[in-house]
Scaffold this active site. Structure first.
Site, mmCIF file in Angstrom:
data_model
loop_
_atom_site.group_PDB
_atom_site.id
_atom_site.type_symbol
_atom_site.label_atom_id
_atom_site.label_comp_id
_atom_site.label_asym_id
_atom_site.label_seq_id
_atom_site.Cartn_x
_atom_site.Cartn_y
_atom_site.Cartn_z
ATOM 1 N N HIS A 136 30.521 0.228 50.276
ATOM 2 C CA HIS A 136 31.649 -0.550 49.758
ATOM 3 C C HIS A 136 32.341 0.073 48.552
ATOM 4 O O HIS A 136 33.238 -0.527 47.962
ATOM 5 C CB HIS A 136 31.227 -1.997 49.467
ATOM 6 C CG HIS A 136 30.377 -2.202 48.268
ATOM 7 N ND1 HIS A 136 30.837 -2.843 47.142
ATOM 8 C CD2 HIS A 136 29.098 -1.873 48.009
ATOM 9 C CE1 HIS A 136 29.850 -2.911 46.251
ATOM 10 N NE2 HIS A 136 28.790 -2.330 46.756
ATOM 11 N N THR A 187 15.955 -3.313 62.449
ATOM 12 C CA THR A 187 16.997 -2.949 63.413
ATOM 13 C C THR A 187 18.277 -2.560 62.687
ATOM 14 O O THR A 187 18.728 -3.274 61.789
ATOM 15 C CB THR A 187 17.270 -4.131 64.373
ATOM 16 O OG1 THR A 187 16.025 -4.454 65.007
ATOM 17 C CG2 THR A 187 18.307 -3.785 65.421
ATOM 18 N N CYS A 245 28.865 -5.266 38.525
ATOM 19 C CA CYS A 245 27.672 -5.807 39.170
ATOM 20 C C CYS A 245 26.840 -6.563 38.140
ATOM 21 O O CYS A 245 26.006 -7.371 38.484
ATOM 22 C CB CYS A 245 26.811 -4.707 39.766
ATOM 23 S SG CYS A 245 27.730 -3.388 40.514
HETATM 24 N N1 PLP Z 1 24.809 2.841 41.650
HETATM 25 C C1 PLP Z 1 26.014 2.832 41.066
HETATM 26 C C2 PLP Z 1 26.401 3.980 40.190
HETATM 27 C C3 PLP Z 1 26.898 1.770 41.285
HETATM 28 O O1 PLP Z 1 28.096 1.755 40.691
HETATM 29 C C4 PLP Z 1 26.479 0.700 42.115
HETATM 30 C C5 PLP Z 1 27.340 -0.491 42.289
HETATM 31 O O2 PLP Z 1 28.164 -0.814 41.444
HETATM 32 C C6 PLP Z 1 25.221 0.768 42.726
HETATM 33 C C7 PLP Z 1 24.409 1.847 42.463
HETATM 34 C C8 PLP Z 1 24.739 -0.312 43.633
HETATM 35 O O3 PLP Z 1 25.357 -0.217 44.903
HETATM 36 P P1 PLP Z 1 25.368 -1.476 45.884
HETATM 37 O O4 PLP Z 1 26.330 -2.453 45.327
HETATM 38 O O5 PLP Z 1 25.799 -0.911 47.218
HETATM 39 O O6 PLP Z 1 23.980 -1.998 45.933
#
Ligand code: PLP
Length: 389
Positions: free
Chosen positions: A204, A240, A328
Protein backbone atom coordinates in the site's frame (compact mmCIF):
# COMPACT_ATOMS: atom_id res chain seq x y z
CA UNK A 1 -18.18 17.41 -1.93
CA UNK A 2 -15.33 19.20 -0.15
CA UNK A 3 -12.09 19.52 -2.05
CA UNK A 4 -9.47 16.95 -1.08
CA UNK A 5 -5.76 17.32 -1.61
CA UNK A 6 -3.96 14.14 -0.60
CA UNK A 7 -0.36 14.71 0.44
CA UNK A 8 0.06 11.69 2.70
CA UNK A 9 1.37 9.07 0.28
CA UNK A 10 3.94 7.76 2.78
CA UNK A 11 0.99 6.68 4.95
CA UNK A 12 -0.76 4.97 2.07
CA UNK A 13 -1.31 5.43 -1.63
CA UNK A 14 -4.41 5.12 -3.77
CA UNK A 15 -4.72 1.78 -5.52
CA UNK A 16 -3.76 2.30 -9.17
CA UNK A 17 -6.69 1.64 -11.55
CA UNK A 18 -4.49 -0.80 -13.51
CA UNK A 19 -3.93 -2.71 -10.25
CA UNK A 20 -7.66 -2.92 -9.51
CA UNK A 21 -8.26 -4.16 -13.04
CA UNK A 22 -5.57 -6.83 -12.72
CA UNK A 23 -7.03 -8.05 -9.41
CA UNK A 24 -10.71 -8.29 -10.34
CA UNK A 25 -10.68 -11.66 -12.17
CA UNK A 26 -9.22 -13.26 -9.04
CA UNK A 27 -12.33 -12.30 -7.06
CA UNK A 28 -14.84 -12.99 -9.79
CA UNK A 29 -13.75 -16.01 -11.80
CA UNK A 30 -10.25 -17.33 -10.97
CA UNK A 31 -10.74 -17.77 -7.24
CA UNK A 32 -9.10 -21.20 -6.93
CA UNK A 33 -6.66 -22.16 -4.20
CA UNK A 34 -3.14 -22.06 -5.66
CA UNK A 35 -2.21 -25.17 -3.64
CA UNK A 36 -4.98 -27.28 -5.24
CA UNK A 37 -3.84 -29.95 -7.63
CA UNK A 38 -6.69 -29.45 -10.11
CA UNK A 39 -6.43 -27.22 -13.15
CA UNK A 40 -8.70 -24.51 -11.71
CA UNK A 41 -6.40 -24.03 -8.72
CA UNK A 42 -3.11 -24.38 -10.53
CA UNK A 43 -4.19 -21.65 -12.93
CA UNK A 44 -4.15 -19.15 -10.05
CA UNK A 45 -0.73 -20.46 -9.08
CA UNK A 46 0.61 -19.47 -12.47
CA UNK A 47 -0.62 -15.91 -11.92
CA UNK A 48 0.92 -15.88 -8.45
CA UNK A 49 4.23 -17.05 -9.93
CA UNK A 50 4.04 -14.25 -12.48
CA UNK A 51 3.49 -11.72 -9.64
CA UNK A 52 6.53 -13.17 -7.88
CA UNK A 53 8.56 -12.50 -11.01
CA UNK A 54 7.25 -8.93 -11.19
CA UNK A 55 8.25 -8.26 -7.55
CA UNK A 56 11.65 -9.92 -8.10
CA UNK A 57 12.22 -7.74 -11.19
CA UNK A 58 11.49 -4.52 -9.27
CA UNK A 59 14.28 -5.26 -6.80
CA UNK A 60 16.64 -7.14 -9.13
CA UNK A 61 16.36 -10.47 -7.28
CA UNK A 62 18.19 -13.27 -9.09
CA UNK A 63 15.44 -15.82 -8.51
CA UNK A 64 11.70 -15.20 -7.97
CA UNK A 65 11.68 -17.98 -5.37
CA UNK A 66 13.57 -15.55 -3.10
CA UNK A 67 10.30 -13.56 -2.76
CA UNK A 68 7.91 -14.56 0.06
CA UNK A 69 4.46 -12.98 0.05
CA UNK A 70 3.30 -11.64 3.41
CA UNK A 71 0.33 -9.64 4.70
CA UNK A 72 2.15 -6.27 5.02
CA UNK A 73 5.43 -4.49 5.61
CA UNK A 74 5.08 -5.05 9.35
CA UNK A 75 4.90 -8.80 8.88
CA UNK A 76 7.86 -8.74 6.49
CA UNK A 77 9.97 -6.89 9.07
CA UNK A 78 8.90 -9.23 11.88
CA UNK A 79 9.56 -12.30 9.76
CA UNK A 80 13.02 -11.07 8.79
CA UNK A 81 14.18 -9.99 12.23
CA UNK A 82 12.55 -12.59 14.44
CA UNK A 83 13.03 -15.35 11.85
CA UNK A 84 16.73 -14.67 11.31
CA UNK A 85 17.35 -14.03 15.03
CA UNK A 86 15.72 -17.36 15.87
CA UNK A 87 18.07 -19.17 13.50
CA UNK A 88 21.20 -17.52 15.00
CA UNK A 89 23.50 -19.95 16.76
CA UNK A 90 26.08 -18.55 19.19
CA UNK A 91 25.83 -14.91 18.31
CA UNK A 92 22.82 -13.06 19.67
CA UNK A 93 23.56 -9.44 18.76
CA UNK A 94 21.09 -7.33 16.76
CA UNK A 95 22.20 -3.98 15.34
CA UNK A 96 19.58 -1.46 14.28
CA UNK A 97 19.15 2.32 14.25
CA UNK A 98 17.30 4.84 16.38
CA UNK A 99 15.14 5.99 13.45
CA UNK A 100 13.57 2.73 12.31
CA UNK A 101 9.83 2.24 11.99
CA UNK A 102 8.12 0.65 14.99
CA UNK A 103 7.73 -2.53 12.91
CA UNK A 104 11.52 -2.93 13.31
CA UNK A 105 11.99 -1.33 16.73
CA UNK A 106 9.33 -3.43 18.44
CA UNK A 107 10.58 -6.87 17.29
CA UNK A 108 14.07 -5.76 18.40
CA UNK A 109 12.67 -4.74 21.81
CA UNK A 110 11.03 -8.16 22.13
CA UNK A 111 14.27 -9.94 21.25
CA UNK A 112 16.07 -7.81 23.85
CA UNK A 113 13.66 -9.00 26.56
CA UNK A 114 14.39 -12.54 25.34
CA UNK A 115 18.12 -12.16 26.02
CA UNK A 116 19.50 -10.81 22.73
CA UNK A 117 21.84 -7.81 22.81
CA UNK A 118 20.40 -4.93 20.78
CA UNK A 119 22.48 -1.93 19.70
CA UNK A 120 20.60 1.07 18.33
CA UNK A 121 22.97 3.24 16.27
CA UNK A 122 22.38 7.03 16.44
CA UNK A 123 21.96 9.36 13.46
CA UNK A 124 23.32 12.85 12.74
CA UNK A 125 21.29 16.05 12.45
CA UNK A 126 20.53 15.34 8.77
CA UNK A 127 19.15 11.89 9.62
CA UNK A 128 22.12 9.83 8.38
CA UNK A 129 23.38 6.87 10.37
CA UNK A 130 26.57 7.49 12.34
CA UNK A 131 28.86 5.26 10.25
CA UNK A 132 31.73 5.51 12.76
CA UNK A 133 29.43 4.22 15.49
CA UNK A 134 28.39 1.33 13.23
CA UNK A 135 32.04 0.53 12.44
CA UNK A 136 32.94 0.65 16.16
CA UNK A 137 30.10 -1.70 17.10
CA UNK A 138 31.11 -4.17 14.39
CA UNK A 139 34.79 -3.93 15.36
CA UNK A 140 34.03 -4.69 19.02
CA UNK A 141 32.06 -7.84 18.21
CA UNK A 142 33.92 -10.99 17.15
CA UNK A 143 30.71 -12.75 16.19
CA UNK A 144 28.58 -11.89 13.16
CA UNK A 145 25.58 -9.66 13.89
CA UNK A 146 22.09 -9.45 12.48
CA UNK A 147 21.51 -5.87 11.32
CA UNK A 148 18.25 -4.20 10.37
CA UNK A 149 18.80 -0.77 8.83
CA UNK A 150 16.18 1.00 6.75
CA UNK A 151 16.61 1.99 3.10
CA UNK A 152 14.56 5.20 3.32
CA UNK A 153 13.00 6.89 6.31
CA UNK A 154 9.22 7.19 6.39
CA UNK A 155 9.18 10.56 8.19
CA UNK A 156 11.98 12.50 6.48
CA UNK A 157 12.53 10.44 3.31
CA UNK A 158 16.29 10.38 4.07
CA UNK A 159 17.96 7.62 2.00
CA UNK A 160 20.64 5.40 3.55
CA UNK A 161 23.92 4.19 2.02
CA UNK A 162 22.71 0.57 2.08
CA UNK A 163 25.58 -0.67 -0.11
CA UNK A 164 28.05 0.57 2.52
CA UNK A 165 26.03 -1.10 5.29
CA UNK A 166 26.13 -4.40 3.35
CA UNK A 167 29.89 -4.17 2.82
CA UNK A 168 30.61 -3.51 6.50
CA UNK A 169 28.23 -6.14 7.82
CA UNK A 170 29.22 -8.85 5.34
CA UNK A 171 32.91 -8.20 6.05
CA UNK A 172 32.09 -9.62 9.50
CA UNK A 173 29.90 -12.42 8.07
CA UNK A 174 26.76 -10.75 9.44
CA UNK A 175 23.29 -10.61 7.92
CA UNK A 176 21.63 -7.41 6.71
CA UNK A 177 17.89 -6.85 6.59
CA UNK A 178 16.60 -3.59 5.19
CA UNK A 179 13.13 -2.11 5.57
CA UNK A 180 12.60 -0.84 2.04
CA UNK A 181 8.90 -0.10 2.53
CA UNK A 182 9.42 3.61 1.68
CA UNK A 183 12.03 2.95 -0.99
CA UNK A 184 10.51 0.21 -3.14
CA UNK A 185 8.86 1.72 -6.19
CA UNK A 186 10.39 5.15 -5.50
CA UNK A 187 14.10 4.42 -5.84
CA UNK A 188 15.98 1.96 -8.05
CA UNK A 189 16.77 -1.18 -6.02
CA UNK A 190 18.99 -4.03 -7.13
CA UNK A 191 19.76 -6.65 -4.51
CA UNK A 192 22.58 -8.04 -6.64
CA UNK A 193 24.38 -4.69 -6.74
CA UNK A 194 23.41 -3.80 -3.15
CA UNK A 195 23.60 -7.27 -1.65
CA UNK A 196 21.22 -7.18 1.30
CA UNK A 197 20.12 -10.56 2.68
CA UNK A 198 16.51 -9.62 3.38
CA UNK A 199 14.35 -6.72 2.18
CA UNK A 200 10.80 -5.73 3.16
CA UNK A 201 8.16 -4.32 0.80
CA UNK A 202 4.60 -3.15 1.49
CA UNK A 203 1.92 -3.04 -1.21
CA UNK A 204 0.00 0.00 0.00
CA UNK A 205 2.98 2.33 -0.31
CA UNK A 206 3.29 1.62 -4.04
CA UNK A 207 -0.29 1.75 -5.36
CA UNK A 208 -1.32 -1.82 -4.45
CA UNK A 209 -3.91 -2.44 -1.68
CA UNK A 210 -3.35 -2.49 2.07
CA UNK A 211 -2.84 -6.00 3.47
CA UNK A 212 -0.17 -7.34 1.12
CA UNK A 213 3.61 -7.28 1.41
CA UNK A 214 6.67 -9.22 0.42
CA UNK A 215 9.96 -10.22 1.94
CA UNK A 216 13.01 -10.86 -0.22
CA UNK A 217 15.21 -13.54 1.36
CA UNK A 218 18.52 -14.25 -0.34
CA UNK A 219 18.89 -17.92 -1.19
CA UNK A 220 20.66 -19.78 1.61
CA UNK A 221 19.66 -17.35 4.40
CA UNK A 222 18.76 -19.32 7.52
CA UNK A 223 15.47 -18.33 9.12
CA UNK A 224 13.01 -19.76 11.61
CA UNK A 225 9.40 -19.79 10.51
CA UNK A 226 6.93 -17.54 12.32
CA UNK A 227 3.70 -18.77 10.75
CA UNK A 228 3.26 -22.49 11.26
CA UNK A 229 0.71 -24.66 9.48
CA UNK A 230 0.69 -25.48 5.78
CA UNK A 231 3.58 -25.54 3.35
CA UNK A 232 2.77 -22.44 1.36
CA UNK A 233 5.52 -20.14 0.11
CA UNK A 234 7.95 -23.09 -0.04
CA UNK A 235 7.17 -23.82 3.61
CA UNK A 236 8.48 -20.43 4.76
CA UNK A 237 5.14 -18.74 5.48
CA UNK A 238 2.11 -20.90 6.19
CA UNK A 239 -1.37 -19.70 5.18
CA UNK A 240 -3.33 -19.80 1.93
CA UNK A 241 -1.99 -17.04 -0.27
CA UNK A 242 -4.08 -13.91 -0.92
CA UNK A 243 -4.05 -14.37 -4.68
CA UNK A 244 -5.93 -11.21 -5.79
CA UNK A 245 -3.72 -8.99 -3.65
CA UNK A 246 -0.57 -10.82 -4.73
CA UNK A 247 -1.54 -10.25 -8.36
CA UNK A 248 -2.18 -6.59 -7.46
CA UNK A 249 1.23 -6.24 -5.83
CA UNK A 250 2.87 -7.79 -8.89
CA UNK A 251 1.10 -5.35 -11.20
CA UNK A 252 1.99 -2.41 -8.93
CA UNK A 253 5.67 -3.44 -9.06
CA UNK A 254 5.54 -3.66 -12.84
CA UNK A 255 3.98 -0.18 -13.05
CA UNK A 256 6.55 1.22 -10.61
CA UNK A 257 9.37 -0.25 -12.66
CA UNK A 258 8.02 1.13 -15.94
CA UNK A 259 7.11 4.55 -14.56
CA UNK A 260 9.86 5.21 -12.00
CA UNK A 261 11.70 7.86 -14.01
CA UNK A 262 8.50 9.67 -14.91
CA UNK A 263 7.10 9.45 -11.35
CA UNK A 264 10.39 10.69 -9.89
CA UNK A 265 10.64 13.69 -12.20
CA UNK A 266 6.99 14.56 -11.53
CA UNK A 267 7.24 14.20 -7.74
CA UNK A 268 10.55 16.02 -7.36
CA UNK A 269 9.26 18.97 -9.39
CA UNK A 270 6.03 19.23 -7.37
CA UNK A 271 7.73 18.54 -4.02
CA UNK A 272 10.36 21.23 -4.64
CA UNK A 273 7.74 23.73 -5.80
CA UNK A 274 5.71 23.02 -2.67
CA UNK A 275 8.74 23.20 -0.38
CA UNK A 276 10.14 26.41 -1.89
CA UNK A 277 6.69 27.96 -1.81
CA UNK A 278 6.25 27.10 1.87
CA UNK A 279 9.73 28.28 2.85
CA UNK A 280 9.13 31.53 0.97
CA UNK A 281 5.70 32.25 2.40
CA UNK A 282 5.72 30.91 5.98
CA UNK A 283 8.06 32.51 8.48
CA UNK A 284 9.94 30.07 10.70
CA UNK A 285 9.55 27.11 8.29
CA UNK A 286 12.57 24.75 8.24
CA UNK A 287 13.10 21.48 6.33
CA UNK A 288 14.07 18.46 8.44
CA UNK A 289 16.47 15.82 7.08
CA UNK A 290 19.02 15.88 4.29
CA UNK A 291 17.38 17.76 1.40
CA UNK A 292 19.97 16.39 -1.02
CA UNK A 293 19.48 12.73 -0.23
CA UNK A 294 15.84 11.80 0.21
CA UNK A 295 13.00 10.05 -1.55
CA UNK A 296 11.57 12.13 -4.43
CA UNK A 297 8.14 12.62 -2.85
CA UNK A 298 8.83 13.65 0.76
CA UNK A 299 9.38 16.90 2.58
CA UNK A 300 9.23 17.18 6.35
CA UNK A 301 8.86 20.79 7.46
CA UNK A 302 8.85 22.29 10.95
CA UNK A 303 6.88 25.45 11.64
CA UNK A 304 8.56 27.10 14.61
CA UNK A 305 6.39 27.86 17.64
CA UNK A 306 3.41 25.95 16.23
CA UNK A 307 1.84 22.63 17.20
CA UNK A 308 1.98 20.20 14.28
CA UNK A 309 -1.27 18.55 15.41
CA UNK A 310 -3.13 21.88 15.34
CA UNK A 311 -1.73 22.68 11.91
CA UNK A 312 -2.69 19.22 10.63
CA UNK A 313 -6.27 19.64 11.89
CA UNK A 314 -6.65 23.08 10.32
CA UNK A 315 -5.26 21.78 7.03
CA UNK A 316 -7.70 18.90 7.27
CA UNK A 317 -10.55 21.40 7.72
CA UNK A 318 -9.79 22.76 4.25
CA UNK A 319 -9.37 19.26 2.78
CA UNK A 320 -5.57 18.94 2.86
CA UNK A 321 -4.33 15.55 4.14
CA UNK A 322 -0.86 15.53 5.71
CA UNK A 323 0.77 13.86 8.65
CA UNK A 324 2.71 14.68 11.79
CA UNK A 325 5.51 12.23 12.46
CA UNK A 326 4.60 8.74 11.25
CA UNK A 327 0.93 8.32 10.36
CA UNK A 328 0.88 4.70 11.52
CA UNK A 329 1.73 5.97 14.99
CA UNK A 330 -0.27 9.17 14.98
CA UNK A 331 -2.95 7.88 17.35
CA UNK A 332 -0.38 8.72 20.01
CA UNK A 333 0.79 12.21 20.99
CA UNK A 334 4.38 11.01 21.39
CA UNK A 335 6.81 13.37 19.64
CA UNK A 336 8.57 11.90 16.63
CA UNK A 337 11.40 9.55 17.73
CA UNK A 338 13.04 10.16 14.34
CA UNK A 339 13.31 13.95 14.73
CA UNK A 340 14.32 13.53 18.38
CA UNK A 341 17.14 11.16 17.33
CA UNK A 342 18.28 13.85 14.84
CA UNK A 343 18.52 16.30 17.75
CA UNK A 344 15.92 18.59 16.18
CA UNK A 345 15.00 21.13 18.90
CA UNK A 346 11.87 20.19 20.83
CA UNK A 347 9.85 23.13 19.50
CA UNK A 348 10.60 22.14 15.91
CA UNK A 349 9.80 18.49 16.61
CA UNK A 350 6.37 19.47 17.88
CA UNK A 351 5.74 21.76 14.92
CA UNK A 352 6.61 19.30 12.14
CA UNK A 353 4.42 18.27 9.24
CA UNK A 354 5.21 15.64 6.63
CA UNK A 355 4.01 16.30 3.09
CA UNK A 356 4.35 13.21 0.91
CA UNK A 357 3.37 13.54 -2.73
CA UNK A 358 2.61 10.80 -5.20
CA UNK A 359 2.01 9.75 -8.77
CA UNK A 360 -1.42 11.38 -8.80
CA UNK A 361 -0.43 14.69 -7.16
CA UNK A 362 -0.96 17.73 -9.37
CA UNK A 363 0.17 21.35 -9.73
CA UNK A 364 -3.32 22.35 -8.64
CA UNK A 365 -2.78 20.44 -5.36
CA UNK A 366 0.41 22.41 -4.74
CA UNK A 367 -1.29 25.70 -5.68
CA UNK A 368 -4.09 24.98 -3.21
CA UNK A 369 -1.69 24.22 -0.33
CA UNK A 370 0.33 27.34 -1.08
CA UNK A 371 -2.88 29.36 -1.06
CA UNK A 372 -4.21 27.92 2.23
CA UNK A 373 -1.16 27.16 4.35
CA UNK A 374 0.35 30.66 4.90
CA UNK A 375 -3.07 31.92 6.04
CA UNK A 376 -3.45 28.98 8.46
CA UNK A 377 0.08 29.42 9.80
CA UNK A 378 -0.56 33.15 10.40
CA UNK A 379 -3.86 32.38 12.13
CA UNK A 380 -2.24 29.81 14.43
CA UNK A 381 0.63 32.18 15.18
CA UNK A 382 -1.90 34.81 16.25
CA UNK A 383 -3.41 32.29 18.65
CA UNK A 384 -0.05 31.06 19.90
CA UNK A 385 0.91 32.50 23.31
CA UNK A 386 4.59 32.32 22.35
CA UNK A 387 4.23 34.91 19.63
CA UNK A 388 3.87 37.53 22.37
CA UNK A 389 7.39 36.76 23.63
N1 PLP B 1 8.21 0.30 7.52
C1 PLP B 1 8.09 1.57 7.13
C2 PLP B 1 9.33 2.37 6.86
C3 PLP B 1 6.82 2.14 6.97
O1 PLP B 1 6.70 3.42 6.60
C4 PLP B 1 5.68 1.35 7.25
C5 PLP B 1 4.33 1.95 7.20
O2 PLP B 1 4.15 3.15 7.36
C6 PLP B 1 5.86 0.01 7.63
C7 PLP B 1 7.14 -0.48 7.76
C8 PLP B 1 4.70 -0.88 7.90
O3 PLP B 1 4.09 -1.30 6.70
P1 PLP B 1 2.60 -1.87 6.72
O4 PLP B 1 1.69 -0.72 6.94
O5 PLP B 1 2.42 -2.50 5.35
O6 PLP B 1 2.53 -2.87 7.80
Amino acid sequence: MQKMVYLDNNATTAVAPEVVEAMLPFFETDWGNPSSLHTFGSRTKRHMDHAREQVATLIGAADPSEIIFTSCGTESNNMAIRGAAGAMRRQRHIVTSQVEHSAVLEPCNLLETNGYRVTRIPVDSLGHLDMDALKDVLAEDNDPVLASLMWANNETGVVSPVAEFAELIHAKDGLLHTDAVQAAGKLPINVQEVPVDMLSISGHKLYAPKGIGALYVRRGTRMDRLMLGGHQERARRAGTENVPYIVGLGKACELAMQGMEKDTTHEVRLRDRLENGILGSCKGAVVNGDPECRTPNTTNISFEHLEGEALLLMLDDVGICTSTGAACESGSVEASHVLKAMNVPRDRVNGSIRFSLGRYSTDKDVDYVLEQLPRIVDRLRELSPRIKD
